[in-house]
Design an enzyme around this catalytic site. Structure first.
Site, PDB file in Angstrom:
ATOM      1  N   GLY A 428       0.832  -1.199   0.000  1.00 15.09           N
ATOM      2  CA  GLY A 428       0.000   0.000   0.000  1.00 15.09           C
ATOM      3  C   GLY A 428       0.859   1.238   0.000  1.00 15.09           C
ATOM      4  O   GLY A 428       0.573   2.210  -0.693  1.00 15.09           O
ATOM      5  N   MET A 430       5.189   2.599   1.526  1.00 12.91           N
ATOM      6  CA  MET A 430       6.439   2.279   2.217  1.00 12.91           C
ATOM      7  C   MET A 430       7.059   3.551   2.754  1.00 12.91           C
ATOM      8  O   MET A 430       7.227   4.524   2.033  1.00 12.91           O
ATOM      9  CB  MET A 430       7.403   1.563   1.260  1.00 12.91           C
ATOM     10  CG  MET A 430       8.763   1.283   1.855  1.00 12.91           C
ATOM     11  SD  MET A 430       8.627   0.237   3.340  1.00 12.91           S
ATOM     12  CE  MET A 430      10.111   0.751   4.228  1.00 12.91           C
ATOM     13  N   GLU A 431       7.458   3.507   4.043  1.00 16.25           N
ATOM     14  CA  GLU A 431       7.833   4.703   4.788  1.00 16.25           C
ATOM     15  C   GLU A 431       9.265   5.162   4.602  1.00 16.25           C
ATOM     16  O   GLU A 431       9.806   5.834   5.488  1.00 16.25           O
ATOM     17  CB  GLU A 431       7.582   4.469   6.280  1.00 16.25           C
ATOM     18  CG  GLU A 431       8.483   3.420   6.949  1.00 16.25           C
ATOM     19  CD  GLU A 431       7.917   2.020   6.961  1.00 16.25           C
ATOM     20  OE1 GLU A 431       8.393   1.193   7.760  1.00 16.25           O
ATOM     21  OE2 GLU A 431       7.012   1.757   6.167  1.00 16.25           O
ATOM     22  N   ASN A 432       9.916   4.862   3.475  1.00 18.56           N
ATOM     23  CA  ASN A 432      11.304   5.290   3.285  1.00 18.56           C
ATOM     24  C   ASN A 432      11.489   6.727   3.774  1.00 18.56           C
ATOM     25  O   ASN A 432      10.709   7.615   3.439  1.00 18.56           O
ATOM     26  CB  ASN A 432      11.665   5.233   1.795  1.00 18.56           C
ATOM     27  CG  ASN A 432      11.221   3.957   1.133  1.00 18.56           C
ATOM     28  OD1 ASN A 432      11.621   2.877   1.507  1.00 18.56           O
ATOM     29  ND2 ASN A 432      10.353   4.111   0.137  1.00 18.56           N
ATOM     30  N   GLU A 464       2.083   6.376   7.215  1.00 22.95           N
ATOM     31  CA  GLU A 464       3.478   6.491   6.751  1.00 22.95           C
ATOM     32  C   GLU A 464       4.193   7.678   7.384  1.00 22.95           C
ATOM     33  O   GLU A 464       5.396   7.604   7.662  1.00 22.95           O
ATOM     34  CB  GLU A 464       3.514   6.587   5.229  1.00 22.95           C
ATOM     35  CG  GLU A 464       2.828   5.443   4.498  1.00 22.95           C
ATOM     36  CD  GLU A 464       3.293   4.080   4.967  1.00 22.95           C
ATOM     37  OE1 GLU A 464       4.483   3.928   5.303  1.00 22.95           O
ATOM     38  OE2 GLU A 464       2.459   3.147   4.999  1.00 22.95           O
TER      39      GLU A 464
END
Length: 985
Positions: A428, A430-432, A464
Site C-alpha cells: 500500500g 512504504m515509509e522510506n 506512513e
C-alpha cells in the site's frame, strides 16, 4: 591475545535444523545494539538441564520465556528425522511377529544385549560429565580450552564460507555508504559501486554482509591509511551473504573501507531495485525503476549489512538519461553531465543514521506539486497526467506533518518529504525516510471524491508519516519487535486523523480494527505481538507483517493510553523518542520509558499482553454487591490449544446505570489473578464492562447480566454509547463461536442453504434496504451503512436496487465520461459497477471503462466489479500483477468464484511466489481468501495435502496453519448449527 572460540556448527537448515544444540551467546540481550562480547564465535557447552531448539542465529530465550511446547514439538520431529534415515525394519518401534516359542539362546542373547547397552550408556555418561570435557566436530572428548574446528557451508566456488548463521556477526559496524548506480531502462539492467566505511568493534578475520542476485566484478579493501588492495569475495547464496576473509585479525577500533563493483538485472518482482511500466495518456509505454527494500531486499540493490540494527549514513549518486528525474531520501545536491551524455544526480548525505530497508531511489518521468511546511519541503509526485489528483494528499500530509511535529516535540529531521505515487507497486505504501512510496490508489484522489475515498488516502498518509518517528527515527532492533514500528504507526494513523480530520469518522474505523485483530488472535495459530521465539528466516520475517503486529499492536497501545493517568502516555513516548533517536530498541525499552515518567511499572502489566498470544475472556458473576471476575484464555477452538498458566493484567473498565455514557463515568479495576472480587453498591442495576471497547478482551455477563443489559437498551438505546453497543454485539458473536463476524459464516452457507438465509435477511433488513436513497450523503458512517445495505440488496436481486443501479450504469458505462460518472456518489459506485458486471454486455463495457479511465479510485472499484461476475472465468489478463490478491479475494467472496480461484492458486503456486515472496502479506491474503469458505472434511484434507507438498515453497507458513484451523472451525460450526439453523429459518 583472546582465546579463539569455535562457532556453533551449522550445516544448512534443511540438514540439521532439528539437531540438539548447546547454549549459545545471545547477542541481543545486552541493551546496546553491539555488545562487547565477541559475537563471531561461541563455545560448545553440553548441557543436561534442558534441550534448546535454536533457530539460525536468532536470540535465545530467557528461561521464563522459552516456548516449551515448540521445543517439544521440534524435538519430536528430530527423532522422526533421525529414524527415517535407517532401514524401517531395524526400527525399535516396528511391531514384530511374536515368536512361536521362547528359546534359552534368545534369552541369553537378550541378557547380553542389555548388558552391552548398559555398559555403553554408562561410558557415554561418564565421558559426557567429565569436568571441562567438550565434544568436537569429530566426536573426540577434548579439554574446553582446546580450539575446535567450526562447521561451515561451502561458498559458490567450493571454498568454505567463513560464517554459519543467518544473522550477521556484530564485529563490524558500517558507518557510511557511498552508493553509485547506473540503471539502463532499455536493457533493464544496472551497474553499481558501493563504498562502505566501517569500524571494527571486535577482533575478527572476516567481514560478512548481504548480497543477493548481484554479480560482484571487483572488490578492494583498505585499512586506515594503508593502500587499497584487491580482495576475493566469497558468496553463500542460500543465505544471501558474501564475505571477505583475512589472514590476520582486524583490530578493535580500526577504520576500514570495502569497495564493491557489481552488475545486476533490475528485479522483475516488486522488491529490490525493480522495473515498472505504464501507459501515458497517448497510449505510449513509459518505463521507470523504483525500490522496495523492506524487509530484506536492500541487498538486491547494493551489498550491505541488511539488518535493522546496522544503521549508517548514505550518500547516493544515480546516473540517468536526460528525459528522466531521480529521487532519493535526501534533496538533490548537484547534477553533472558525463562524457556519455548521461546525467549524474548526487544527493546530499543523510544527516541521520538509517537502516538499509529505509533507503530508496527512483528513476522516472514524474511531476510534482510542493508546499513548505515547518521548514520542510513537502512534495507529491505522480505521472504527469494524474497531477490533478495529488492535491488532497498534499493537504493531508501538510496538516499531519505539523501535528506530529507538535505532538512529539521532535521536528521531522529532514529538509524534504516526498510522497510518490508509483503505477506498479505491491505494498500500500512504504515509509522510506524522506521518500515515501505509494500505490496510486493509496495516494491519488480527486478533491471532489467521496469522503470514503478520501478516508483511505488519509489513513495511508497518516500511517506512513507516523513511521518517520516510529520506525525511522527509532527503529526496532530486530523483526521480532516489528510491532514497535507498525503497531505505533497504526495507532497514530487513527489518533492523528481523529484529531485533525474528525469529519472522516475514524473512531468507528478504529473500533472495527480492534475487532479484526481479535478475529485473528482468537485462533491457536496466532502469535505474540513481541515474538520471543525465532524470527530468522525470510519467511518468518515476512509473516510478522500481519494484523497481530499492526492492529493488535495498535489496540494494546490504545488500552495502555486509556489506562495510564492523563499525560503519562504522551510524556513517556516523547521520552522514548528522545532517548533512542537514531538507534534501535526492544519492547522493554518502551516500557522503561513510560515507567520513568509515571508512578507505577508499565512493564509488569504489558509483558502479559505482548509476550503471549491471544487475549482473555472475562466472565462476570454477581451476588448482590459482590461482583466476581474470572479470566481465561479465549479461543474459538480447544483443538491443539497451548495450555498455559499465564494470566493477563487486565485493566477492567466499567460503567453502570447511574452513569454510563460520559468518559467521567468510567471506573477501573485491575484484574491480575485468575479470579478477583469487585464491590459495588447493591442499588446498581447493571454493569457494562470494557467501556468504549478500549480494552483488548471480551466479556461474558452470564444469563442475568445479559438480561439486565438487554432490558436497559430496550428502555433507552442511548443508555450506552454506540461503541459500547457494538462491543456487546461483538462479544455475543465471539461467544457463539461464529468465527467472530457474520460475513464469514454467511459465506460458508452458500454451499448449503443460501436461499433460506437470503429470505431471512430480507425479512429482517428489507425495509431498511428499501429506505436507502441514491443521493449525496455527507456523513461517512451513513455512507458506509448505505453502501453495505445496497450492495446486499442488489446481490439478493431486490428490484428497486437493481433497477436504480441499471439506470445509473447505463448513463456511466454506455456514455462513459468523468462528468457523467461524477453524478453517482463515490460510496455507491461499487454497487452500480457490481450490478452491471452481472450482464455480459455491460461487463464488456465495464472492461472498456477500466482500460480507459485514469481515475484510480474509480478504476479499483471497476476491477472489483469485474471480479465479482457470476462467470469468473471471463476475467483474464487485464490486470496488473499487483492487483492479483484483490481479484482473488473478490472472486473468493462469491459462490461461483471461490472454487475456481482455489484451483487457480494450486495450479499457479510457483508463478505466484515468483512475484510475491513466501510469507508476505499478499501470500497471506491469497491463502486466507481462497480457503476461508471451506467447511468440509474433503476440503480440509485437500488444503492440508496441497500445502504439505510445497516443502520449502510455503508448507511452514503460519498462514497455512491459520487456514487449516479456520476450515476446522467452519466445519465444526456447520456440524453443530446447520440443522438447527435450517429449522430456525
Amino acid at each position: 591475545m583472546q582465546t579463539k572460540r569455535a562457532s556453533l556448527p551449522r550445516n544448512m537448515i534443511e540438514n540439521s535444523m532439528f539437531e540438539e544444540e548447546p547454549d549459545v551467546v545471545d547477542l541481543d540481550k545486552d541493551s546496546t545494539a553491539f555488545p562487547a562480547l565477541e559475537p563471531d564465535e561461541v563455545v560448545y557447552e553440553p548441557r543436561s538441564s534442558r534441550l534448546l531448539v535454536r533457530g539460525l542465529g536468532e536470540n535465545d530465550l530467557d528461561d521464563e520465556e522459552e516456548d516449551y511446547e515448540s521445543s517439544a514439538r521440534l524435538l519430536g520431529m528430530s527423532f522422526m528425522n533421525r529414524s527415517s534415515t535407517h532401514n524401517p525394519s531395524s526400527s525399535p518401534y516396528n511391531r514384530q511377529a511374536p515368536p512361536r516359542s521362547c528359546s534359552c539362546s534368545s534369552a541369553r542373547m537378550l541378557v547380553v544385549g542389555v548388558f552391552i547397552l548398559v555398559l555403553v550408556a554408562s561410558m557415554a555418561m561418564a565421558l559426557y560429565f567429565l569436568p571441562g570435557c567438550t565434544f568436537t566436530k569429530v566426536g573426540v572428548c577434548a579439554n574446553s580450552s582446546t580450539p575446535m574446528e567450526p562447521s561451515y557451508p561451502n561458498s559458490t566456488n567450493g571454498e568454505l564460507f567463513p560464517w554459519n548463521e543467518l544473522r550477521l556477526p556484530a564485529s563490524v559496524r558500517p558507518v557510511n555508504y557511498d552508493l553509485s548506480l547506473t540503471p539502463n531502462l532499455t536493457s533493464m539492467t544496472f551497474t553499481g559501486r558501493t563504498v562502505i566505511n566501517m569500524t571494527i568493534l571486535h577482533d575478527t578475520k572476516r567481514i560478512v554482509l548481504h548480497s543477493s542476485e548481484l554479480n560482484i566484478t571487483k572488490a578492494t579493501f583498505q585499512v586506515g591509511e594503508d593502500k587499497s588492495v584487491e580482495v576475493k569475495v566469497l558468496e553463500y547464496k542460500p543465505w544471501q551473504q558474501i564475505a571477505v576473509s583475512f589472514p590476520e585479525d582486524l583490530k578493535v577500533g580500526q577504520v576500514c573501507v570495502l569497495t564493491l563493483d557489481y552488475a545486476a538485472n533490475l528485479s522483475h518482482t516488486y522488491d529490490g531495485f525493480y522495473n515498472s511500466s505504464y501507459n501515458d495518456k497517448t497510449g505510449a509505454k513509459r518505463v521507470l525503476a523504483a525500490t522496495q527494500f523492506e524487509p530484506q531486499a536492500a541487498r538486491k540493490a547494493f551489498p550491505c549489512f541488511d539488518e535493522p540494527a546496522f544503521k549508517a549514513t548514505f550518500l547516493v549518486r544515480i546516473t540517468r538519461e536526460p528525459g528522466y528525474i531521480t529521487l532519493s531520501n535526501m534533496p538533490q545536491a548537484k547534477t553533472t553531465t558525463l562524457p556519455s551524455g548521461l546525467l549524474e544526480d548526487e544527493f546530499e548525505q543523510t544527516g541521520v543514521n538509517m537502516s538499509t530497508y529505509l533507503v530508496a531511489f527512483i528513476v522516472a518521468n514524474f511531476t510534482s506539486i510542493t508546499r513548505n511546511v515547518s521548514n520542510t519541503l513537502v512534495s507529491v509526485y505522480s505521472v504527469p497526467e494524474k497531477k490533478e489528483h495529488t492535491h488532497y494528499a498534499l493537504d493531508t500530509a501538510s496538516t499531519l506533518l505539523h501535528f506530529y511535529n507538535t505532538f512529539f516535540h521532535i521536528d521531522y529531521p529532514l529538509r524534504k518529504l516526498d510522497l510518490v505515487a508509483i503505477p506498479d507497486f505491491l505494498a500500500g505504501a512504504m515509509e522510506n525516510w524522506g521518500l515515501i512510496t505509494f500505490r496510486e490508489t493509496s495516494l491519488l484522489v480527486g478533491n471532489q471524491s467521496s469522503p470514503l475515498d478520501k478516508q483511505l488516502i488519509a489513513n495511508v498518509v497518516a500511517h506512513e508519516l507516523a513511521h518517520q518517528w516510529f520506525g525511522n527515527l527509532v527503529t526496532m532492533r530486530w523483526w521480532n519487535d516489528l510491532w514497535l514500528n507498525e503497531g505505533f504507526a497504526t495507532y497514530w494513523q487513527y489518533t492523528s486523523l481523529m484529531t485533525e480530520f474528525p469529519q472522516l469518522d475514524l473512531d468507528n474505523v478504529f473500533l472495527g480494527v480492534r475487532f479484526k485483530a481479535m478475529a485473528k488472535d482468537c485462533l491457536n495459530s496466532s502469535h505474540p505481538v513481541s515474538v520471543s521465539s525465532q524470527v530468522t528466516t525470510p519467511e518468518q520475517v515476512s509473516e510478522m507483517f500481519d494484523s497481530v503486529t499492526y492492529e493488535k499492536g495498535a489496540s494494546l497501545l490504545l488500552m495502555l493510553k486509556t489506562t495510564l493517568p492523563d499525560g503519562q502516555f504522551r510524556k513517556g513516548l516523547i521520552k522514548y523518542l528522545d532517548n533512542y533517536r537514531g538507534s534501535n530498541t526492544v519492547t522493554e525499552d518502551l516500557w522503561n520509558s513510560l515507567t520513568q515518567v509515571g508512578q507505577e511499572s508499565v512493564s509488569d502489566m504489558m509483558r502479559t499482553w505482548t509476550l503471549q498470544n491471544g487475549f482473555p475472556l472475562v466472565t462476570v458473576s454477581r451476588m448482590g454487591g459482590h461482583v466476581t471476575l474470572t479470566q481465561e484464555h479465549f479461543l474459538l477452538s480447544a483443538d491443539n490449544a497451548t495450555h498455559t498458566s499465564n494470566l493477563w493484567h487486565i485493566p477492567v473498565t466499567y460503567v453502570n446505570d447511574s452513569c454510563s455514557s460520559a468518559p467521567s463515568c468510567r471506573q477501573i479495576f485491575t484484574l491480575r489473578n485468575k479470579t478477583a472480587t469487585l464491590n459495588v453498591s447493591d442499588s446498581v442495576k447493571w454493569l457494562k464492562f470494557n467501556y468504549m471497547n478500549t480494552g483488548f478482551y471480551i466479556v461474558h455477563y452470564g444469563d442475568e447480566g445479559w438480561a439486565t443489559l438487554i432490558d436497559a437498551l430496550k428502555t433507552d438505546i442511548n443508555t450506552l454509547t454506540p461503541h459500547d453497543r457494538a462491543s456487546l454485539i461483538h462479544n455475543i458473536f465471539a461467544l457463539s463461536r461464529s468465527v467472530c463476524v457474520f460475513v464469514l459464516w454467511y459465506g460458508t452457507l452458500n454451499d448449503h442453504s443460501s436461499w433460506e438465509m437470503d429470505v431471512y435477511i430480507w425479512g429482517h433488513f428489507g425495509q431498511l434496504m428499501d429506505s436507502q436513497d441514491w443521493g449525496e450523503e455527507e456523513s461517512v458512517s451513513r455512507q458506509e451503512l448505505r453502501s453495505v445495505l445496497l450492495e446486499m440488496a442488489c446481490s439478493l436481486g431486490r428490484q428497486n436496487c437493481t433497477d436504480q443501479a441499471t439506470l445509473d450504469i447505463y448513463s456511466i458505462v454506455i456514455l462513459w465520461c468523468s462528468v457523467v460518472s461524477s453524478r453517482i456518489p463515490g460510496d455507491l459506485q461499487r454497487v452500480v459497477f457490481s450490478t452491471a458486471a452481472q450482464s455480459d454486455l455491460r461487463w464488456l463495457s465495464l472492461m472498456e471503462a477500466y482500460s480507459s479511465t485514469t481515475y484510480d479510485s474509480e478504476k479499483r472499484k471497476i476491477l472489483q466489479a469485474l471480479a465479482s461476475t457470476q462467470d469468473p472465468q471471463s476475467i483474464g489478463g487485464i490486470i496488473q500483477t499487483q492487483e492479483l490478491p484483490l481479484v482473488i479475494s473478490t472472486m473468493s467472496d462469491g459462490f461461483a468464484g471461490h472454487l475456481l480461484v482455489w484451483e487457480f492458486v494450486k495450479e499457479n503456486w510457483d508463478r505466484i511466489i515468483e512475484k510475491f515472496p513466501v510469507g508476505s502479506y499478499p501470500i497471506q491474503s491469497i491463502i486466507k481468501s481462497t480457503t476461508s469458505q471451506f467447511s468440509t472434511q474433503t476440503h480440509l484434507e485437500e488444503v492440508q495435502r496441497f500445502f504439505s507438498s510445497l516443502k520449502e515453497r510455503g508448507s511452514q507458513m503460519r498462514s497455512v496453519q491459520e487456514a487449516l484451523e479456520t476450515i476446522r472451525l467452519n466445519q465444526l460450526w456447520m456440524d453443530r448449527n446447520l440443522p438447527t439453523l435450517r429449522i430456525w429459518l
